[in-house]
Motif scaffolding. Structure first.
Motif, PDB file in Angstrom:
ATOM      1  N   ASP A 114      41.466  37.979  45.086  1.00 42.65           N
ATOM      2  CA  ASP A 114      42.238  38.121  43.847  1.00 42.65           C
ATOM      3  C   ASP A 114      42.286  39.796  43.453  1.00 42.65           C
ATOM      4  O   ASP A 114      41.132  40.283  43.059  1.00 42.65           O
ATOM      5  CB  ASP A 114      41.616  37.490  42.369  1.00 42.65           C
ATOM      6  N   PRO A 115      43.186  40.330  43.987  1.00 40.66           N
ATOM      7  CA  PRO A 115      43.224  41.922  43.727  1.00 40.66           C
ATOM      8  C   PRO A 115      43.391  42.212  42.152  1.00 40.66           C
ATOM      9  O   PRO A 115      42.809  43.310  41.786  1.00 40.66           O
ATOM     10  CB  PRO A 115      44.276  42.546  44.468  1.00 40.66           C
ATOM     11  N   TYR A 116      43.925  41.415  41.254  1.00 42.59           N
ATOM     12  CA  TYR A 116      43.939  41.642  39.895  1.00 42.59           C
ATOM     13  C   TYR A 116      42.389  41.586  39.390  1.00 42.59           C
ATOM     14  O   TYR A 116      42.036  42.432  38.481  1.00 42.59           O
ATOM     15  CB  TYR A 116      44.734  40.365  39.372  1.00 42.59           C
ATOM     16  N   ALA A 117      41.786  40.680  39.762  1.00 39.43           N
ATOM     17  CA  ALA A 117      40.351  40.664  39.457  1.00 39.43           C
ATOM     18  C   ALA A 117      39.386  42.046  39.845  1.00 39.43           C
ATOM     19  O   ALA A 117      38.655  42.201  39.021  1.00 39.43           O
ATOM     20  CB  ALA A 117      39.862  39.318  39.649  1.00 39.43           C
ATOM     21  N   ALA A 118      39.756  42.140  41.013  1.00 43.45           N
ATOM     22  CA  ALA A 118      39.223  43.393  41.484  1.00 43.45           C
ATOM     23  C   ALA A 118      39.566  44.545  40.763  1.00 43.45           C
ATOM     24  O   ALA A 118      38.529  45.366  40.490  1.00 43.45           O
ATOM     25  CB  ALA A 118      39.555  43.617  43.016  1.00 43.45           C
ATOM     26  N   LEU A 119      40.605  44.748  40.394  1.00 44.47           N
ATOM     27  CA  LEU A 119      41.232  46.083  39.636  1.00 44.47           C
ATOM     28  C   LEU A 119      40.408  45.863  38.290  1.00 44.47           C
ATOM     29  O   LEU A 119      39.984  46.967  37.602  1.00 44.47           O
ATOM     30  CB  LEU A 119      42.580  46.143  39.327  1.00 44.47           C
ATOM     31  N   ILE A 120      40.218  44.663  37.550  1.00 45.80           N
ATOM     32  CA  ILE A 120      39.699  44.353  36.450  1.00 45.80           C
ATOM     33  C   ILE A 120      38.377  44.621  36.537  1.00 45.80           C
ATOM     34  O   ILE A 120      37.671  45.741  35.713  1.00 45.80           O
ATOM     35  CB  ILE A 120      39.724  43.149  35.692  1.00 45.80           C
ATOM     36  N   ALA A 121      37.680  44.443  37.570  1.00 45.34           N
ATOM     37  CA  ALA A 121      35.904  44.570  37.675  1.00 45.34           C
ATOM     38  C   ALA A 121      35.927  46.391  37.839  1.00 45.34           C
ATOM     39  O   ALA A 121      34.849  46.856  37.256  1.00 45.34           O
ATOM     40  CB  ALA A 121      35.716  43.841  38.983  1.00 45.34           C
ATOM     41  N   MET A 122      36.767  47.074  38.643  1.00 41.76           N
ATOM     42  CA  MET A 122      36.682  48.344  38.949  1.00 41.76           C
ATOM     43  C   MET A 122      36.688  49.112  37.432  1.00 41.76           C
ATOM     44  O   MET A 122      36.076  50.108  37.367  1.00 41.76           O
ATOM     45  CB  MET A 122      37.642  48.927  39.818  1.00 41.76           C
ATOM     46  N   ALA A 123      37.635  48.676  36.843  1.00 42.80           N
ATOM     47  CA  ALA A 123      38.065  49.400  35.606  1.00 42.80           C
ATOM     48  C   ALA A 123      36.664  49.212  34.571  1.00 42.80           C
ATOM     49  O   ALA A 123      36.390  50.113  33.639  1.00 42.80           O
ATOM     50  CB  ALA A 123      39.161  48.882  34.785  1.00 42.80           C
ATOM     51  N   PRO A 145      51.528  47.627  42.067  1.00 41.09           N
ATOM     52  CA  PRO A 145      52.909  47.930  42.795  1.00 41.09           C
ATOM     53  C   PRO A 145      53.728  46.510  42.485  1.00 41.09           C
ATOM     54  O   PRO A 145      53.223  45.445  42.021  1.00 41.09           O
ATOM     55  CB  PRO A 145      52.412  47.571  44.319  1.00 41.09           C
ATOM     56  N   GLY A 146      54.978  46.886  42.455  1.00 42.79           N
ATOM     57  CA  GLY A 146      55.777  45.778  42.070  1.00 42.79           C
ATOM     58  C   GLY A 146      56.099  44.726  43.167  1.00 42.79           C
ATOM     59  O   GLY A 146      55.496  44.699  44.085  1.00 42.79           O
ATOM     60  N   ASP A 147      57.356  43.894  43.044  1.00 50.21           N
ATOM     61  CA  ASP A 147      57.978  43.302  43.921  1.00 50.21           C
ATOM     62  C   ASP A 147      56.797  42.046  44.473  1.00 50.21           C
ATOM     63  O   ASP A 147      57.028  41.443  45.486  1.00 50.21           O
ATOM     64  CB  ASP A 147      58.374  43.848  45.004  1.00 50.21           C
ATOM     65  N   TYR A 148      55.628  41.869  43.458  1.00 47.16           N
ATOM     66  CA  TYR A 148      55.066  40.686  43.764  1.00 47.16           C
ATOM     67  C   TYR A 148      53.915  41.222  44.896  1.00 47.16           C
ATOM     68  O   TYR A 148      53.500  40.384  45.770  1.00 47.16           O
ATOM     69  CB  TYR A 148      55.634  39.524  43.883  1.00 47.16           C
ATOM     70  N   ILE A 149      53.687  42.558  45.355  1.00 43.89           N
ATOM     71  CA  ILE A 149      52.999  42.987  46.225  1.00 43.89           C
ATOM     72  C   ILE A 149      51.711  42.417  46.147  1.00 43.89           C
ATOM     73  O   ILE A 149      51.051  41.982  47.014  1.00 43.89           O
ATOM     74  CB  ILE A 149      53.249  44.421  46.716  1.00 43.89           C
ATOM     75  N   MET A 150      51.162  42.374  44.848  1.00 43.31           N
ATOM     76  CA  MET A 150      49.667  42.304  44.675  1.00 43.31           C
ATOM     77  C   MET A 150      49.494  40.535  44.990  1.00 43.31           C
ATOM     78  O   MET A 150      48.576  40.008  45.528  1.00 43.31           O
ATOM     79  CB  MET A 150      49.345  42.253  43.032  1.00 43.31           C
ATOM     80  N   ASP A 151      50.625  39.779  44.554  1.00 36.08           N
ATOM     81  CA  ASP A 151      50.450  38.366  44.992  1.00 36.08           C
ATOM     82  C   ASP A 151      50.442  38.160  46.443  1.00 36.08           C
ATOM     83  O   ASP A 151      49.989  37.139  47.126  1.00 36.08           O
ATOM     84  CB  ASP A 151      51.887  37.535  44.495  1.00 36.08           C
ATOM     85  N   VAL A 152      51.351  38.850  47.241  1.00 42.03           N
ATOM     86  CA  VAL A 152      51.294  39.180  48.807  1.00 42.03           C
ATOM     87  C   VAL A 152      50.029  39.625  49.325  1.00 42.03           C
ATOM     88  O   VAL A 152      49.578  38.820  50.136  1.00 42.03           O
ATOM     89  CB  VAL A 152      52.353  39.931  49.206  1.00 42.03           C
ATOM     90  N   ILE A 153      49.271  40.151  48.578  1.00 42.28           N
ATOM     91  CA  ILE A 153      47.861  40.681  49.034  1.00 42.28           C
ATOM     92  C   ILE A 153      46.911  39.748  48.945  1.00 42.28           C
ATOM     93  O   ILE A 153      46.335  39.147  49.844  1.00 42.28           O
ATOM     94  CB  ILE A 153      47.496  41.944  48.531  1.00 42.28           C
ATOM     95  N   ALA A 154      47.205  38.812  47.689  1.00 46.41           N
ATOM     96  CA  ALA A 154      46.468  37.769  47.428  1.00 46.41           C
ATOM     97  C   ALA A 154      46.524  36.726  48.420  1.00 46.41           C
ATOM     98  O   ALA A 154      45.735  36.109  49.052  1.00 46.41           O
ATOM     99  CB  ALA A 154      46.385  37.233  45.896  1.00 46.41           C
ATOM    100  N   LEU A 155      47.806  36.339  48.884  1.00 49.67           N
ATOM    101  CA  LEU A 155      48.193  35.265  49.669  1.00 49.67           C
ATOM    102  C   LEU A 155      47.588  35.727  51.096  1.00 49.67           C
ATOM    103  O   LEU A 155      47.101  34.694  51.910  1.00 49.67           O
ATOM    104  CB  LEU A 155      49.576  35.155  49.555  1.00 49.67           C
ATOM    105  N   THR A 156      47.654  36.900  51.471  1.00 54.34           N
ATOM    106  CA  THR A 156      47.422  37.327  52.714  1.00 54.34           C
ATOM    107  C   THR A 156      45.893  37.344  52.954  1.00 54.34           C
ATOM    108  O   THR A 156      45.451  37.151  53.997  1.00 54.34           O
ATOM    109  CB  THR A 156      48.114  38.699  53.086  1.00 54.34           C
ATOM    110  N   GLY A 188      51.300  36.609  53.715  1.00 52.04           N
ATOM    111  CA  GLY A 188      51.948  36.135  52.657  1.00 52.04           C
ATOM    112  C   GLY A 188      53.122  37.207  52.409  1.00 52.04           C
ATOM    113  O   GLY A 188      53.174  38.159  53.115  1.00 52.04           O
ATOM    114  N   ALA A 189      54.333  36.690  51.864  1.00 55.09           N
ATOM    115  CA  ALA A 189      55.339  37.365  51.720  1.00 55.09           C
ATOM    116  C   ALA A 189      56.191  37.094  50.426  1.00 55.09           C
ATOM    117  O   ALA A 189      56.025  36.181  50.058  1.00 55.09           O
ATOM    118  CB  ALA A 189      56.224  37.350  53.059  1.00 55.09           C
TER     119      ALA A 189
END
Length: 418
Positions: free
Chosen positions: A289-298, A274-285, A315-316
């Motif tokens: 690290d959702p980026y690392a989670a997606l890499i691990a799943m891939a 998702p755009g708009d830094y929503i991944m960063d918002v998820i990480a802060l909330t 986060g926001a």
């Protein structure tokens, strides 16, 4: 050492490279020349795509897969979804599935898919001609007109009456297909879920703020939205229904919906970052690290998830909306950076440049990321930021020359997914 093929990265995908380095994963990046100088130093290998159409991404991704033989593949933004799915399918590695990828890239296919599954969504029409569109909309105003393929609210407009609809349809048909939908009344949210093997393993609800009609450009996203238990149950049920209907296998789902008087109703869905830094918002909330989670799943590796479903913070992301005109002075930027709950600030508008009215996310002039211990503190921090960061305009009509935030050619991989 595992190797990841990252198709696209744009401006917001660099956390994938950071996470991969931390995980000890080699990364081959496929990107356009626009991002080569910035991304190539972080990548183990950089492969250039000759164009930015879906076919170009698919050709470059296929060539890259043959040369680097990756253990996993990720597609970053909308134009890379199909390319990634084709390579994932060919290599038999984890991914959303070809079915999910194709459906996600076409809003009309989404409507048909979700109608068959009996999921709550607006009534709609794929417009064959102007007369049919006008007839369908006659007793339904306001209606939403949108292209079948877009992101970042581009081309999405609320139409209030027949003369406006005729003008919209005549300007688009027959060069492009148009989807007409009933306008859903209710607050806007999104549901982000990590899915592995068809099973939801993490979920988050993000509250949204938009410019409202007619364009609904998103201005803020707040993670860990405050919802009742009953509402969370219906939202999660709708999300799981979407996952099943799309035959989603592994990756991230970004489901946009409105909370209507009858419950959550689908706006649209994507199976990419998702755009708009929503991944960063998820990480802060949720403090992971959702980026690392997606890499691990891939890569079919163990995934580190939050220890609890309850947000550890909130986060926001906020995208300042300033009055249109030529900028004389920007106020409050240094003061904003010192506020305790501000995690990151970037502003690209400067004195002498011109701000245009927003009609898509490509016209934004910057962003601010926040993290606060609770929603009340977060709300107060965002309100303080709105009053702190301001612009003064030159007292003259805006010129007609190209303006800040407005570009006739925007790199697809830098845009929002939405």
């Amino acid at each position: 050492m595992k190797e990841l093929l990252l198709i696209g990265a744009g401006y917001m995908g660099t956390p994938y490279l950071t996470a991969a380095e931390r995980l000890g994963v080699r990364v081959t990046v496929v990107e356009s020349a626009l991002h080569r100088d910035r991304l190539a130093p972080q990548a183990d290998r950089f492969i250039l795509t000759e164009g930015t159409a879906e076919e170009d991404w698919a050709a470059a991704a296929t060539a890259a897969a043959y040369s680097c033989e990756p253990d996993g593949v990720l597609g970053f933004a909308e134009p890379q979804v199909i390319a990634a799915a084709l390579v994932q399918d060919a290599l038999d590695v984890p991914g959303p599935s070809l079915h999910a990828a194709v459906v996600s890239r076409n809003k009309a296919l989404q409507r048909g898919c979700f109608a068959t599954a009996g999921l709550c969504q607006p009534k709609y029409l794929i417009v064959p001609d102007v007369e049919s569109g006008v007839s369908w909309a006659r007793n339904r105003y306001p209606v939403i007109a949108k292209p079948l393929h877009s992101s970042g609210s581009a081309g999405v407009v609320q139409v209030l009456d027949e003369p406006t609809l005729v003008a919209v349809l005549q300007s688009r048909l027959p060069q492009e297909k148009v989807l007409l939908e009933e306008f859903l009344v209710g607050a806007e949210y999104s549901w982000e879920a990590l899915v592995r093997g068809g099973e939801v393993i993490f979920e988050n609800v993000t509250a949204k703020e938009t410019t409202g009609p007619p364009d609904f450009v998103e201005l803020a996203h707040v993670g860990g939205a405050r919802m009742s238990g009953a509402d969370m149950f219906t939202i999660n049920s709708l999300g799981r229904g979407v996952v099943a209907a799309m035959r989603m296998q592994t990756g991230i789902v970004h489901l946009e919906f409105r909370m209507t008087a009858d419950g959550p109703a689908i706006v649209e869905v994507a199976v990419r970052t998702p755009g708009d830094y929503i991944m960063d918002v998820i990480a802060l909330t949720h403090r992971f690290d959702p980026y690392a989670a997606l890499i691990a799943m891939a890569l079919d590796l163990p995934v580190a998830l939050p220890s609890t479903a309850t947000p550890g913070a909130h986060g926001a992301s906020w995208f300042p909306q300033f009055p249109a005109g030529r900028v004389a002075r920007v106020n409050g930027l240094d003061a904003l950076r010192t506020q305790p709950w501000v995690a990151d600030v970037k502003l690209k508008v400067r004195a002498g440049e011109t701000i245009t009215p927003y009609s898509s996310s490509a016209q934004r002039v910057g962003h601010v990321l926040f993290q606060a211990p609770d929603l009340d503190e977060l709300t107060a921090a965002m309100e303080l930021a709105r009053s702190t960061l301001t612009v003064e305009l030159v007292d003259e009509p805006p010129p007609s020359e190209p303006a800040i935030g407005l570009s006739a050619s925007v790199s697809p991989s830098s845009s929002r997914a939405g």
